[in-house]
Design a protein around this motif. Structure first.
Motif, PDB file in Angstrom:
ATOM      1  N   PRO A   1       0.808  -1.231   0.000  1.00  0.00           N
ATOM      2  CA  PRO A   1       0.000   0.000   0.000  1.00  0.00           C
ATOM      3  C   PRO A   1       0.840   1.279   0.000  1.00  0.00           C
ATOM      4  N   THR A   2       1.971   1.293   0.690  1.00  0.00           N
ATOM      5  CA  THR A   2       2.782   2.520   0.725  1.00  0.00           C
ATOM      6  C   THR A   2       3.275   2.856  -0.680  1.00  0.00           C
ATOM      7  N   PHE A   3       3.816   1.847  -1.341  1.00  0.00           N
ATOM      8  CA  PHE A   3       4.301   2.024  -2.700  1.00  0.00           C
ATOM      9  C   PHE A   3       3.163   2.499  -3.606  1.00  0.00           C
ATOM     10  N   TRP A   4       2.001   1.908  -3.381  1.00  0.00           N
ATOM     11  CA  TRP A   4       0.828   2.262  -4.194  1.00  0.00           C
ATOM     12  C   TRP A   4       0.480   3.741  -4.038  1.00  0.00           C
ATOM     13  N   VAL A   5       0.494   4.236  -2.792  1.00  0.00           N
ATOM     14  CA  VAL A   5       0.158   5.649  -2.561  1.00  0.00           C
ATOM     15  C   VAL A   5       1.118   6.534  -3.351  1.00  0.00           C
ATOM     16  N   PHE A   6       2.402   6.231  -3.275  1.00  0.00           N
ATOM     17  CA  PHE A   6       3.382   7.037  -4.013  1.00  0.00           C
ATOM     18  C   PHE A   6       3.181   6.916  -5.532  1.00  0.00           C
ATOM     19  N   LEU A   7       2.889   5.693  -5.981  1.00  0.00           N
ATOM     20  CA  LEU A   7       2.680   5.493  -7.427  1.00  0.00           C
ATOM     21  C   LEU A   7       1.482   6.291  -7.927  1.00  0.00           C
ATOM     22  N   ILE A   8       0.400   6.236  -7.151  1.00  0.00           N
ATOM     23  CA  ILE A   8      -0.807   6.956  -7.564  1.00  0.00           C
ATOM     24  C   ILE A   8      -0.553   8.460  -7.553  1.00  0.00           C
ATOM     25  N   LEU A   9       0.084   8.937  -6.470  1.00  0.00           N
ATOM     26  CA  LEU A   9       0.386  10.368  -6.402  1.00  0.00           C
ATOM     27  C   LEU A   9       1.257  10.772  -7.583  1.00  0.00           C
ATOM     28  N   PHE A  10       2.247   9.936  -7.863  1.00  0.00           N
ATOM     29  CA  PHE A  10       3.166  10.237  -8.956  1.00  0.00           C
ATOM     30  C   PHE A  10       2.431  10.315 -10.299  1.00  0.00           C
ATOM     31  N   HIS A  11       1.634   9.283 -10.579  1.00  0.00           N
ATOM     32  CA  HIS A  11       0.994   9.243 -11.895  1.00  0.00           C
ATOM     33  C   HIS A  11      -0.062  10.339 -12.071  1.00  0.00           C
TER      34      HIS A  11
ATOM     35  N   GLY B   1       0.008  13.109 -10.467  1.00  0.00           N
ATOM     36  CA  GLY B   1       0.836  14.319 -10.517  1.00  0.00           C
ATOM     37  C   GLY B   1       1.369  14.574 -11.918  1.00  0.00           C
ATOM     38  N   VAL B   2       1.886  13.537 -12.548  1.00  0.00           N
ATOM     39  CA  VAL B   2       2.440  13.705 -13.899  1.00  0.00           C
ATOM     40  C   VAL B   2       1.341  14.133 -14.873  1.00  0.00           C
ATOM     41  N   ALA B   3       0.171  13.521 -14.733  1.00  0.00           N
ATOM     42  CA  ALA B   3      -0.939  13.898 -15.613  1.00  0.00           C
ATOM     43  C   ALA B   3      -1.278  15.373 -15.414  1.00  0.00           C
TER      44      ALA B   3
ATOM     45  N   LEU C   1       0.718  17.656 -14.314  1.00  0.00           N
ATOM     46  CA  LEU C   1       1.819  18.493 -14.803  1.00  0.00           C
ATOM     47  C   LEU C   1       1.728  18.680 -16.316  1.00  0.00           C
ATOM     48  N   ILE C   2       1.354  17.612 -17.016  1.00  0.00           N
ATOM     49  CA  ILE C   2       1.191  17.745 -18.468  1.00  0.00           C
ATOM     50  C   ILE C   2       0.100  18.776 -18.756  1.00  0.00           C
ATOM     51  N   LEU C   3      -0.987  18.635 -17.995  1.00  0.00           N
ATOM     52  CA  LEU C   3      -2.103  19.554 -18.164  1.00  0.00           C
ATOM     53  C   LEU C   3      -1.688  20.984 -17.829  1.00  0.00           C
ATOM     54  N   SER C   4      -0.918  21.137 -16.755  1.00  0.00           N
ATOM     55  CA  SER C   4      -0.571  22.497 -16.345  1.00  0.00           C
ATOM     56  C   SER C   4       0.438  23.134 -17.304  1.00  0.00           C
ATOM     57  N   HIS C   5       1.225  22.311 -17.988  1.00  0.00           N
ATOM     58  CA  HIS C   5       2.097  22.884 -19.015  1.00  0.00           C
ATOM     59  C   HIS C   5       1.261  23.385 -20.189  1.00  0.00           C
ATOM     60  N   LEU C   6       0.243  22.604 -20.531  1.00  0.00           N
ATOM     61  CA  LEU C   6      -0.637  23.038 -21.621  1.00  0.00           C
ATOM     62  C   LEU C   6      -1.401  24.304 -21.217  1.00  0.00           C
ATOM     63  N   ASP C   7      -1.729  24.351 -19.911  1.00  0.00           N
ATOM     64  CA  ASP C   7      -2.509  25.473 -19.403  1.00  0.00           C
ATOM     65  C   ASP C   7      -1.740  26.806 -19.501  1.00  0.00           C
TER      66      ASP C   7
ATOM     67  N   GLY D   1       4.165  19.582  -8.444  1.00  0.00           N
ATOM     68  CA  GLY D   1       5.563  19.252  -8.756  1.00  0.00           C
ATOM     69  C   GLY D   1       6.300  18.724  -7.542  1.00  0.00           C
ATOM     70  N   VAL D   2       6.028  19.343  -6.401  1.00  0.00           N
ATOM     71  CA  VAL D   2       6.721  18.920  -5.181  1.00  0.00           C
ATOM     72  C   VAL D   2       6.326  17.487  -4.814  1.00  0.00           C
ATOM     73  N   VAL D   3       5.048  17.183  -4.948  1.00  0.00           N
ATOM     74  CA  VAL D   3       4.584  15.823  -4.651  1.00  0.00           C
ATOM     75  C   VAL D   3       5.252  14.823  -5.607  1.00  0.00           C
ATOM     76  N   VAL D   4       5.295  15.190  -6.869  1.00  0.00           N
ATOM     77  CA  VAL D   4       5.913  14.306  -7.861  1.00  0.00           C
ATOM     78  C   VAL D   4       7.402  14.111  -7.524  1.00  0.00           C
ATOM     79  N   THR D   5       8.056  15.178  -7.152  1.00  0.00           N
ATOM     80  CA  THR D   5       9.484  15.082  -6.805  1.00  0.00           C
ATOM     81  C   THR D   5       9.679  14.145  -5.612  1.00  0.00           C
ATOM     82  N   ALA D   6       8.823  14.321  -4.620  1.00  0.00           N
ATOM     83  CA  ALA D   6       8.935  13.465  -3.428  1.00  0.00           C
ATOM     84  C   ALA D   6       8.740  12.002  -3.798  1.00  0.00           C
ATOM     85  N   ALA D   7       7.771  11.755  -4.682  1.00  0.00           N
ATOM     86  CA  ALA D   7       7.510  10.372  -5.096  1.00  0.00           C
ATOM     87  C   ALA D   7       8.724   9.794  -5.827  1.00  0.00           C
ATOM     88  N   ILE D   8       9.313  10.600  -6.707  1.00  0.00           N
ATOM     89  CA  ILE D   8      10.481  10.107  -7.450  1.00  0.00           C
ATOM     90  C   ILE D   8      11.610   9.780  -6.466  1.00  0.00           C
TER      91      ILE D   8
END
Ligand code: SF4
Ligand code: SF4
Lengths: 415, 237
Positions: free
Chosen positions: B70-80, B82-84, B86-92, B114-121
């Motif tokens: 579950p811990t890994f899952w939380v980070f994976l979900i936050l990461f994915h 987050g990335v989605a 970020l793509i949207l916010s670049h387009l924005d 971005g910070v959440v994504v960085t933490a996940a990475i």
């Protein structure tokens, strides 16, 4: 390793690169989720006995011969084929039971069985596969070719079993106790070599007044164990031809998980149904065609889901249905069904011996059985039965390992 | 000289990286698509009634990870997610997208995504240094995560640390929007002409790392983005 063999091995590898295999090779993120899934790791724990550990042996060869770029190869730890790496290929092929439990952990569902298939075929190309398995596969194929000559002997052997079948179930006069070559039979029962797989089944089918026929061929498929798809098909093909010739409605595979998976899922469409013997018993009970006496099975009973019929075949409930008609003291193992631990004997390991490794790698299974407190450990696969019996002895589990068919035949009520 | 290098990174290299990435992805996907299917079913039972929607949902929600780590899952979900985002916010950032108010200096999430994504990475990277995972990891795994970490970190500086001046944002979303808009319209304009100040070098670094990432992507396991669904479909029949 000489260049010619290297070339042949690469060729073999590329022939096994189906769409699925290619995706498996390229998309593993090495997240490690599958590490805990493998009974061999859970029992040891050695990283080489994990799904990803085994797959990396093959993937690193893939990186070398199927990917480009010097830097990328370095970064992915590509390795050239060598005798050392063929030993690792062997490790991938024959420390994995193909139970596919890891597949239920992996976020992508990477099937180590497919990767193991590449490893097994490479071993065959290098003439390094366990010879016992190839020999047994060839014997099965040869039997298919000379069947007409051996039919009389087989019929005599079947006749010899009559007395023991009748001890379990007193049939009506004139009825064929172990029928052969029955045209338009409902059931073609494919047994294993050995009367233990025929006598209880015959008693049960006779009790249910089934129109059945015993196959001339044994169900076990050593072609699948050694990982040779052509031989696997040829061995199964003998039974398919027989079923077509007799125009049977269903082929019922005895308690042999691999034989069932091959026949049901690996040999394409067929003009007849394929079911396990456990399903047939459940059907007889449901239709009221057999009656069972619960007093024959005192004490706690537990059930081991054979990977090949459960996770790979979906046969979870019929054996439980039967057991619940055999006893009031059925207890589940934890975990069970899809999550059940492999017994540790699949993939040909039982057939080739490997007892030390089998015992060491299945400690988690032994612990699981022990925790149930059961006196009888029932299963529906010969391979599992052998491995579980070995575990019983090795770990002093104090259970009686029994086939579902045998338990059923012993509890048949004759009105 | 430095200005020229910066220009190459922020304009021509971006085109090159994007084209390289798209062609690379197309070639990889096509190669797999034209490979013959596996000769028999690879499904796991119990099988699903609707394998396609179930594979899509399985690939997106990763139930097997949730169940087993579950811990890994939380980070994976936050990461994915987050990335989605970020793509949207670049387009924005582009003037014709208006998810966030046009005049807001912030990206979607005010820099938090971005910070959440960085933490996940960082979590993905650190977990590779211990236990059996260390034994199965290859250098490419660490480098890829490190590269991603640097992309994300430089992005964080732009989207967040950039606002830590006394007067708020040094560079705003509108500044970057103009640059992106220029790229979209092939104006070949040098962003240095409109974006100025000490933070420009951070932007160049971010773009350079992102270019590198895009060029590596087709050869990396990030390709699972495109294969996760077909892979999940295999085990569902
Ligand atoms: S298939 Fe079974 S034995 Fe093989 S790696 Fe997966 S869990 Fe282990
Ligand atoms: S769980 Fe799947 S993706 Fe992760 S390491 Fe194992 S096989 Fe690779």
């Amino acid at each position: 390793m000489d260049a010619k063999l290297k070339q042949e091995l690469i060729q073999t590898f590329s022939e096994r690169l189906s769409q699925a295999a290619k995706m498996y090779m390229e998309n593993c993120s090495r997240c490690g989720l599958c590490i805990e899934a493998c009974h061999a790791y859970a029992s040891s724990p050695e990283t080489r006995y994990t799904a990803v550990g085994r797959a990396q042996n093959i993937r690193r060869i893939y990186e070398e011969y199927f990917k480009k770029g010097k830097i990328a190869k370095k970064l992915n730890e590509a390795v050239e084929l060598s005798d050392f790496w063929m030993e690792k290929v062997y490790e991938t092929a024959y420390t994995c039971t193909g139970c596919r439990r890891c597949m239920t952990y992996c976020p992508f569902g990477i099937d180590t069985g497919v990767i193991q298939g590449i490893a097994k075929m490479m071993l065959i190309t290098a003439d390094q596969e366990p010879k016992a398995l190839s020999m047994l596969a060839d014997m099965s194929i040869a039997k298919g070719k000379t069947i007409e000559k051996t039919k009389t002997n087989f019929a005599a052997a079947a006749k010899n079993l009559e007395k023991e079948v009748l001890e379990r179930w007193r049939s009506e006069g004139g009825e064929d106790v172990v029928p052969l070559d029955v045209q338009d039979a409902n059931v073609l029962y494919v047994a294993l070599a050995g009367k233990h797989s025929i006598i209880p089944a015959a008693a049960i089918m006779n009790a249910a007044k089934e129109k059945w026929s015993l196959s001339y061929f044994e169900a076990v498929n050593f072609g699948a164990f050694v990982g040779n798809p052509a031989k696997t098909k040829e061995i199964a093909g003998r039974i398919i031809d027989e079923a077509k010739r007799l125009n049977v409605k269903e082929v019922v595979i005895c308690e042999c998980g691999t034989a069932y998976r091959v026949m049901k899922h690996m040999t394409g469409e067929k003009p007849f149904g394929v079911i396990t013997f456990a399903e047939l018993i459940a059907r007889y009970i449901e239709q009221g065609r057999i009656k069972l006496d619960k007093s024959k099975l005192p004490g706690k009973v537990t059930y081991h889901d054979p990977c090949q019929i459960a996770r790979q075949g979906g046969i979870y409930e019929p054996p439980r249905y039967v057991l619940n008609h055999l006893t009031d003291h059925f207890v589940e193992m934890t975990p069970n069904r899809q999550a059940n631990w492999c017994c540790g004997g699949g993939g040909g390991l039982v057939a080739i011996g490997e007892k030390d490794f089998r015992m060491k790698s299945a400690k988690v299974k032994a612990d699981q059985v022990k925790a149930t407190g059961a006196e009888v450990l029932c299963t529906a696969c010969e391979n599992c039965h052998t491995q579980l019996s070995d575990l019983n002895e090795h770990y002093g589990l104090g259970v009686e390992v029994m086939y579902l068919s045998d338990l059923t035949a012993k509890a048949l009520v004759q009105d | 000289m430095v200005n020229q290098i910066f220009y190459v990174i922020t304009v021509p290299m971006v085109y090159l990286a994007v084209a390289w990435c798209l062609v690379g992805i197309a070639v990889k996907v096509a190669r797999v698509a034209k490979t013959p299917a596996h000769p028999f079913t690879l499904k796991i039972f119990p099988d699903k009634d609707h394998p396609v929607p179930s594979a899509v949902w399985g690939a997106l929600s990763m139930p097997t990870v949730r169940r087993h780590n579950p811990t890994f899952w939380v980070f994976l979900i936050l990461f994915h997610i987050g990335v989605a985002l970020l793509i949207l916010s670049h387009l924005d950032m582009l003037p014709w997208f208006n998810i966030y108010p046009e005049d807001s200096p912030n990206m979607i999430g005010n820099g938090a995504v971005g910070v959440v994504v960085t933490a996940a990475i960082l979590y993905f990277l650190l977990r590779r240094f211990a236990g059996p995972l260390r034994e199965v990891s290859v250098p490419a795994d660490y480098l890829l995560l490190f590269l991603l970490f640097c992309v994300a970190m430089s992005g964080d500086i732009i989207s967040w640390a950039n606002s830590w001046s006394e007067n708020g944002f040094v560079l705003t979303k509108q500044d970057f929007g103009e640059y992106l808009n220029g790229l979209f319209h092939f104006s070949w304009a040098d962003p240095a002409e409109t974006i100025d100040g000490g933070h420009y070098v951070v932007l160049v670094t971010h773009v350079f790392l992102a270019n590198l990432f895009l060029m590596v992507l087709p050869f990396s396991k990030i390709m699972h983005t495109f294969f996760a669904i077909p892979l999940n479909k295999l085990r569902r029949g």
